[in-house]
Design a protein around this motif. Structure first.
Motif, PDB file in Angstrom:
ATOM      1  N   ASP A  50      27.599 -28.088  -0.207  1.00  0.00           N
ATOM      2  CA  ASP A  50      28.964 -28.621  -0.210  1.00  0.00           C
ATOM      3  C   ASP A  50      29.041 -29.916   0.584  1.00  0.00           C
ATOM      4  O   ASP A  50      29.650 -30.903   0.141  1.00  0.00           O
ATOM      5  CB  ASP A  50      29.937 -27.597   0.385  1.00  0.00           C
ATOM      6  CG  ASP A  50      30.276 -26.483  -0.602  1.00  0.00           C
ATOM      7  OD1 ASP A  50      29.808 -26.569  -1.758  1.00  0.00           O
ATOM      8  OD2 ASP A  50      30.991 -25.543  -0.215  1.00  0.00           O
ATOM      9  N   GLU A  51      28.441 -29.918   1.762  1.00  0.00           N
ATOM     10  CA  GLU A  51      28.508 -31.115   2.597  1.00  0.00           C
ATOM     11  C   GLU A  51      27.813 -32.287   1.914  1.00  0.00           C
ATOM     12  O   GLU A  51      28.328 -33.413   1.916  1.00  0.00           O
ATOM     13  CB  GLU A  51      27.863 -30.853   3.959  1.00  0.00           C
ATOM     14  CG  GLU A  51      27.981 -32.061   4.894  1.00  0.00           C
ATOM     15  CD  GLU A  51      27.363 -31.830   6.255  1.00  0.00           C
ATOM     16  OE1 GLU A  51      27.884 -32.397   7.232  1.00  0.00           O
ATOM     17  OE2 GLU A  51      26.355 -31.089   6.341  1.00  0.00           O
ATOM     18  N   LYS A  95      30.014 -33.605  -0.850  1.00  0.00           N
ATOM     19  CA  LYS A  95      31.178 -34.299  -0.296  1.00  0.00           C
ATOM     20  C   LYS A  95      30.807 -35.705   0.170  1.00  0.00           C
ATOM     21  O   LYS A  95      31.597 -36.649   0.025  1.00  0.00           O
ATOM     22  CB  LYS A  95      31.765 -33.497   0.867  1.00  0.00           C
ATOM     23  CG  LYS A  95      32.600 -32.294   0.436  1.00  0.00           C
ATOM     24  CD  LYS A  95      33.230 -31.603   1.640  1.00  0.00           C
ATOM     25  CE  LYS A  95      34.114 -30.451   1.202  1.00  0.00           C
ATOM     26  NZ  LYS A  95      34.773 -29.782   2.354  1.00  0.00           N
ATOM     27  N   TYR A 141      32.440 -39.114  -1.037  1.00  0.00           N
ATOM     28  CA  TYR A 141      32.946 -40.122  -0.091  1.00  0.00           C
ATOM     29  C   TYR A 141      32.475 -41.517  -0.502  1.00  0.00           C
ATOM     30  O   TYR A 141      33.263 -42.480  -0.510  1.00  0.00           O
ATOM     31  CB  TYR A 141      32.457 -39.782   1.320  1.00  0.00           C
ATOM     32  CG  TYR A 141      32.604 -40.921   2.309  1.00  0.00           C
ATOM     33  CD1 TYR A 141      33.817 -41.159   2.961  1.00  0.00           C
ATOM     34  CD2 TYR A 141      31.526 -41.766   2.578  1.00  0.00           C
ATOM     35  CE1 TYR A 141      33.947 -42.209   3.860  1.00  0.00           C
ATOM     36  CE2 TYR A 141      31.647 -42.818   3.478  1.00  0.00           C
ATOM     37  CZ  TYR A 141      32.856 -43.039   4.114  1.00  0.00           C
ATOM     38  OH  TYR A 141      32.991 -44.081   4.996  1.00  0.00           O
ATOM     39  N   ASP A 197      28.583 -37.282  11.035  1.00  0.00           N
ATOM     40  CA  ASP A 197      29.794 -36.796  11.707  1.00  0.00           C
ATOM     41  C   ASP A 197      30.856 -37.876  11.892  1.00  0.00           C
ATOM     42  O   ASP A 197      31.993 -37.576  12.260  1.00  0.00           O
ATOM     43  CB  ASP A 197      29.424 -36.181  13.060  1.00  0.00           C
ATOM     44  CG  ASP A 197      28.507 -34.979  12.896  1.00  0.00           C
ATOM     45  OD1 ASP A 197      28.688 -34.240  11.909  1.00  0.00           O
ATOM     46  OD2 ASP A 197      27.594 -34.794  13.727  1.00  0.00           O
ATOM     47  N   ASP A 249      34.692 -38.961   7.554  1.00  0.00           N
ATOM     48  CA  ASP A 249      35.782 -37.989   7.396  1.00  0.00           C
ATOM     49  C   ASP A 249      35.692 -37.352   6.007  1.00  0.00           C
ATOM     50  O   ASP A 249      35.978 -37.988   4.993  1.00  0.00           O
ATOM     51  CB  ASP A 249      37.129 -38.682   7.578  1.00  0.00           C
ATOM     52  CG  ASP A 249      38.301 -37.699   7.514  1.00  0.00           C
ATOM     53  OD1 ASP A 249      38.039 -36.474   7.480  1.00  0.00           O
ATOM     54  OD2 ASP A 249      39.456 -38.156   7.507  1.00  0.00           O
ATOM     55  N   LEU A 250      35.269 -36.081   5.967  1.00  0.00           N
ATOM     56  CA  LEU A 250      35.118 -35.375   4.698  1.00  0.00           C
ATOM     57  C   LEU A 250      36.244 -34.361   4.475  1.00  0.00           C
ATOM     58  O   LEU A 250      36.236 -33.624   3.484  1.00  0.00           O
ATOM     59  CB  LEU A 250      33.769 -34.636   4.669  1.00  0.00           C
ATOM     60  CG  LEU A 250      32.513 -35.490   4.900  1.00  0.00           C
ATOM     61  CD1 LEU A 250      31.272 -34.598   4.885  1.00  0.00           C
ATOM     62  CD2 LEU A 250      32.380 -36.571   3.831  1.00  0.00           C
ATOM     63  N   SER A 251      37.211 -34.331   5.381  1.00  0.00           N
ATOM     64  CA  SER A 251      38.235 -33.278   5.357  1.00  0.00           C
ATOM     65  C   SER A 251      39.126 -33.322   4.114  1.00  0.00           C
ATOM     66  O   SER A 251      39.614 -32.287   3.660  1.00  0.00           O
ATOM     67  CB  SER A 251      39.100 -33.350   6.619  1.00  0.00           C
ATOM     68  OG  SER A 251      39.734 -34.626   6.707  1.00  0.00           O
ATOM     69  N   ASN A 252      39.339 -34.518   3.582  1.00  0.00           N
ATOM     70  CA  ASN A 252      40.266 -34.636   2.443  1.00  0.00           C
ATOM     71  C   ASN A 252      39.557 -34.668   1.097  1.00  0.00           C
ATOM     72  O   ASN A 252      40.170 -34.972   0.073  1.00  0.00           O
ATOM     73  CB  ASN A 252      41.113 -35.910   2.593  1.00  0.00           C
ATOM     74  CG  ASN A 252      42.007 -35.854   3.816  1.00  0.00           C
ATOM     75  OD1 ASN A 252      42.547 -34.794   4.137  1.00  0.00           O
ATOM     76  ND2 ASN A 252      42.151 -36.978   4.509  1.00  0.00           N
ATOM     77  N   GLU A 309      37.816 -32.906  -2.001  1.00  0.00           N
ATOM     78  CA  GLU A 309      37.679 -31.647  -2.718  1.00  0.00           C
ATOM     79  C   GLU A 309      36.562 -31.780  -3.742  1.00  0.00           C
ATOM     80  O   GLU A 309      36.408 -32.816  -4.386  1.00  0.00           O
ATOM     81  CB  GLU A 309      38.995 -31.285  -3.422  1.00  0.00           C
ATOM     82  CG  GLU A 309      40.134 -30.988  -2.461  1.00  0.00           C
ATOM     83  CD  GLU A 309      41.396 -30.574  -3.197  1.00  0.00           C
ATOM     84  OE1 GLU A 309      41.325 -30.394  -4.434  1.00  0.00           O
ATOM     85  OE2 GLU A 309      42.445 -30.439  -2.538  1.00  0.00           O
TER      86      GLU A 309
END
Length: 646
Positions: A143-144, A147, A151, A188, A191-194, A196
C-alpha cells in the motif's frame, strides 16, 4: 521500518541480456520470466552500478519478491521508485513538452532524484526518460509503495500513469544523466494521508517464472553467492554474541554454531520453503539443540534430509570443504587473537604498497610486476588453511603447488601445480612467508605431513609455511634484494634456481626451491650458451645490439632442439646470457629504436651493450638537435662506448 544498512545499497532483478529495441508486447512476458531467477537477483548494488545496468540496456525489476513471480501479492520490499516520462502526444498537448534539461532544474529533482535514465527510444528531438529515486529506508508495505507512485503522478501529471509499482519491469536505455548518486528520497517527508488507492487487475507485466527455483529467499544466502564479502561480514558480526578471541578449535566452533540462524537467514519459525532446492510446499525448519547449536533442517526426500549448521551452510553455498568454510567464518567473525589479524594485514599491506604505481619501492614494483594481486590471493588461501595442532590453531600452513591449484579451482593441474609452486617459492624467497625446516615445525604437525608423504608414496613432504607479522625493516631488505635482481636483468619468468644462484648465495637460494627443481646445467646447456656467445659476437649489430629472435634462429644451426625448447631456454637463461656477455636485456621500445639506431622488424626482445641511464636520457633529449645518434657513441672492439659529452 528497517533503515537501510548501507545508504548506497539497492536491490533488484537485473536481466543479463541487453535490449536495444523495446520488444513487442507479446515478448515482454518471456523477458520477465528470464529476469525472475535467483542468479539475476542482485542483493546489493551501488547507485553507480544500477545506473550502469540501466544505462546499458539491461531491464530490471526493482524489488524483492517472495517467490519468482512479480505479481503484487508476492511483493516483499523495495528501495527504488522509478517514474516514467514518455512525452506522449496527449500528454504534450495537455501539459507541454518535458525535456531532461528542464526537469533537472526542478528543486525537488535536484534534492531527491539519483539519476535520469534515457529510454531506448530517446532522441534529442523527443526526450523519453525515467526518474530514478532511492528511498531512505525499505518500503515493505505494498500500500505504501503504491501510494508513493500515486503521489508522484499527482506531482508530475505528465508522467506515465500506468507505471504505479516497483514490481513491474523497467527496460534499460541508452545512457544516464547523474543528478546525485548520493541523493535519497525521504519517505516520511511525503504526505500520503490524502491518497486513496485504486486496485487494478493483473497485467501482462505480472508474470510467474515456473522454470525458476520457487524456493525460499534469504538475503544472506544471496550475498554469499554474489561474493559480497563486506555485506556478509556485516551480517555475521551483527549476529555475533560472544566477543571472545581464542585459538581453541572447539571453542571457535561453539561460537560459530551458536549464531542464531533464524535471524541470520531471516527465516520464520516453523516450516518454510527451502533455500536450496525446488519445492512448492514448505519442508524446512531451523531449530536449536540442547547444546545450543542451531541447525538448518530440510525434511524433503530430494535433499536427503539435509541437516546443516552454519559451517555446513557456508560449505554448501560456496561449494567448498567444511574446514575451508570453518576458517572462512573464523576470519569473517574476527575470532582469532590479534596477532593473527596483524600478520595477515601486514603481509597484504606490503603487497598493496608494492602494487601501487607510485610506490616508492621502485625495484620491488618492477620485480613483482602485475602479479601482486595473484600473490595476495595466495596469501589469503594460506591464512584460510592454518593448521590445527592439539586442537589449537597455529600460525603454520601446510601447502603445495598441487593443493594451492585445487584451492584456486584451477583445471589444468600440471601447469597450475608448477605455477603455484613457483608462487609459493617466490613469496618465501622474498620473506613474505617463511618456509620451515623440520626443526622449525611443531612435532605433531611434522608427524602429520610425514605420515601423508608415506601414505601417498610422495618423494617429498608438503611444505610448511609460517605466517608472521612483517617488521619495519622488511621493506628495506626487500628493496635491496629486488635491486640486485633488477640490476641483473631479472624478470619473473626467470625465477629459477639456476638463475638466482648467479645473483645470490647457494645457501640463500636452495631452501626456497623444491629439491626436484634444483639441478645444475647439463653439458648440452653449457654448450648452447657458449654458442650464444659466438652468435652475439658474430651477428651483433650497432656495436653489439642483437634480437633474441635472431639468437634463437642461429642457435638452431648448432643444436638439434625444437623451436619451443629453444624459446624456453632463451627465456630461462636471460639473466645468465646478460652476465656472461656483459649485455643488458631490454624490450624494443620506440626509445630504444631511436637510441640504438635500428629499424622496425628487429624483434621485440633485444640484448644491448650496457649504457648508463643518465647518458641514455641525455642522448634522447638531444636527439632532435643532433644529426646522428653516433655523435654520442663510439664503437671499440665491436662494443658501444660512451663519448665524453660536454
Amino acid at each position: 521500518m528497517k533503515e537501510l544498512e548501507d545508504e548506497n545499497s539497492v536491490y533488484c532483478f537485473v536481466d543479463n541480456v541487453r535490449y536495444t529495441i523495446k520488444p513487442l508486447e507479446g515478448g515482454v512476458g518471456n523477458i520477465i520470466k528470464n529476469i525472475l531467477s535467483k542468479e539475476h537477483f542482485k542483493a546489493s548494488l551501488s547507485m553507480e552500478e544500477l545506473a550502469s545496468y540501466m544505462g546499458n540496456a539491461h531491464a530490471i525489476i526493482p524489488c524483492k519478491l517472495k517467490i519468482y513471480s512479480n505479481k503484487k501479492e508476492n511483493f516483499v520490499k523495495t528501495n527504488l521508485i522509478i517514474i516514467d516520462i514518455d512525452n506522449k502526444d496527449e500528454q504534450i498537448e495537455k501539459y507541454g513538452y518535458i525535456t531532461i534539461n528542464s526537469i533537472k532544474d526542478e528543486p525537488f529533482i535536484k534534492d531527491n532524484c539519483s539519476f535520469i535514465q534515457k529510454s531506448i527510444s530517446y532522441t534529442e528531438e523527443l526526450n523519453k526518460f525515467k526518474l530514478v529515486f532511492r528511498t531512505n529506508r525499505d518500503i515493505t508495505s505494498l500500500d505504501e509503495m503504491e501510494k508513493i507512485y500515486s503521489y508522484f503522478i499527482r506531482k508530475y501529471p505528465f508522467a506515465d500513469t500506468s507505471v504505479q509499482s516497483s514490481t513491474r519491469i523497467f527496460f534499460g536505455g541508452i545512457g544516464v544523466d547523474e543528478i546525485d548518486y548520493s541523493n535519497t528520497l525521504t519517505i516520511d517527508d511525503i504526505d500520503l494521508s490524502n491518497i486513496e488507492l485504486k486496485r487494478h487487475d493483473s497485467t501482462d507485466d505480472e508474470i510467474i517464472n515456473n522454470n525458476a527455483l520457487p524456493n525460499g529467499q534469504s538475503e544472506f544466502i544471496d550475498l554469499l553467492k554474489e561474493d559480497n564479502e563486506t555485506k556478509v561480514k556485516e551480517a555475521l558480526l551483527k549476529q555475533k554474541k560472544n566477543q571472545k578471541k581464542t585459538t581453541n578449535y572447539d571453542e571457535l566452533l561453539s561460537i560459530i554454531q551458536s549464531i542464531n540462524l533464524h535471524d541470520l537467514l531471516d527465516c520464520p519459525k516453523g516450516l518454510f520453503l527451502d533455500l536450496f532446492h525446488v519445492e512448492e510446499n514448505p519442508s524446512s525448519n531451523i531449530y536449536k539443540d540442547d547444546k545450543g547449536i542451531y541447525h538448518y533442517k530440510c525434511f524433503s526426500e530430494s535433499e536427503n534430509g539435509n541437516n546443516l549448521d552454519l559451517v555446513g551452510i557456508i560449505a554448501k553455498v560456496k561449494e567448498i570443504h567444511r574446514m575451508d568454510a570453518f576458517f572462512y567464518l573464523v576470519w569473517q567473525l574476527e575470532l582469532l587473537p590479534d596477532e593473527f589479524n596483524l600478520a595477515k594485514k601486514s603481509i597484504i599491506h606490503h603487497l598493496e604498497e608494492i602494487d601501487n604505481d607510485n610506490s616508492r619501492y621502485i625495484n620491488a614494483n618492477k620485480i613483482f610486476g602485475k602479479k601482486t594481486k595473484e600473490f595476495m590471493e595466495v596469501i589469503e588461501i594460506l591464512f584460510n588453511n592454518l593448521s590445527i595442532v592439539d586442537k589449537k590453531i597455529v600460525s603454520f600452513s601446510r601447502m603445495s603447488g598441487n593443493l594451492m591449484s585445487k584451492k584456486m579451482n584451477e583445471q589444468d593441474e600440471t601447469y597450475r601445480h608448477n605455477k603455484y609452486a613457483k608462487f609459493l617459492s617466490f613469496c618465501s624467497f622474498f620473506g613474505f612467508i617463511k618456509k620451515c625446516e623440520d626443526s622449525e615445525i611443531p612435532k605433531v604437525l611434522l608427524g602429520e605431513v610425514e605420515k601423508k608423504k608415506k601414505e601417498n608414496n610422495f618423494v617429498h613432504r608438503d611444505n610448511v609455511y609460517q605466517l608472521c607479522v612483517l617488521n619495519d625493516s622488511f621493506f628495506e631488505n626487500l628493496e635491496e634484494k629486488c635491486k640486485k635482481m633488477v640490476d641483473a636483468g631479472f624478470v619473473y619468468s626467470s625465477f629459477t634456481y639456476k638463475v638466482l644462484i648467479r645473483i645470490f648465495s647457494e645457501e640463500e637460494v636452495c631452501k626456497h626451491f623444491p629439491q626436484e627443481k634444483i639441478r645444475h646445467d647439463s653439458e648440452v646447456e653449457i654448450e648452447a650458451r657458449r654458442y650464444i656467445g659466438e652468435i652475439i659476437n658474430e651477428y651483433g649489430t650497432c656495436g653489439g645490439v642483437i634480437s633474441e629472435a635472431k639468437i634463437g634462429l642461429e642457435l638452431k644451426n648448432y643444436i638439434d632442439w625444437s623451436d619451443g625448447k629453444i624459446k624456453n631456454f632463451l627465456k630461462d637463461n636471460r639473466v645468465v646470457i646478460q652476465k656472461e656477455n656483459n649485455l643488458e636485456f631490454q624490450r624494443m621500445t620506440k626509445q630504444n629504436k631511436r637510441f640504438y639506431h635500428v629499424e622496425g622488424g628487429f624483434g621485440k626482445n633485444i640484448y644491448t651493450p650496457r649504457v648508463s641511464l643518465d647518458f641514455k636520457n641525455l642522448a634522447l633529449k638531444l636527439m632532435d638537435n643532433i644529426p646522428s645518434l653516433h655523435s654520442f657513441l663510439e664503437i671499440e672492439n665491436g662494443k658501444i662506448r660512451e663519448k665524453d659529452v660536454v
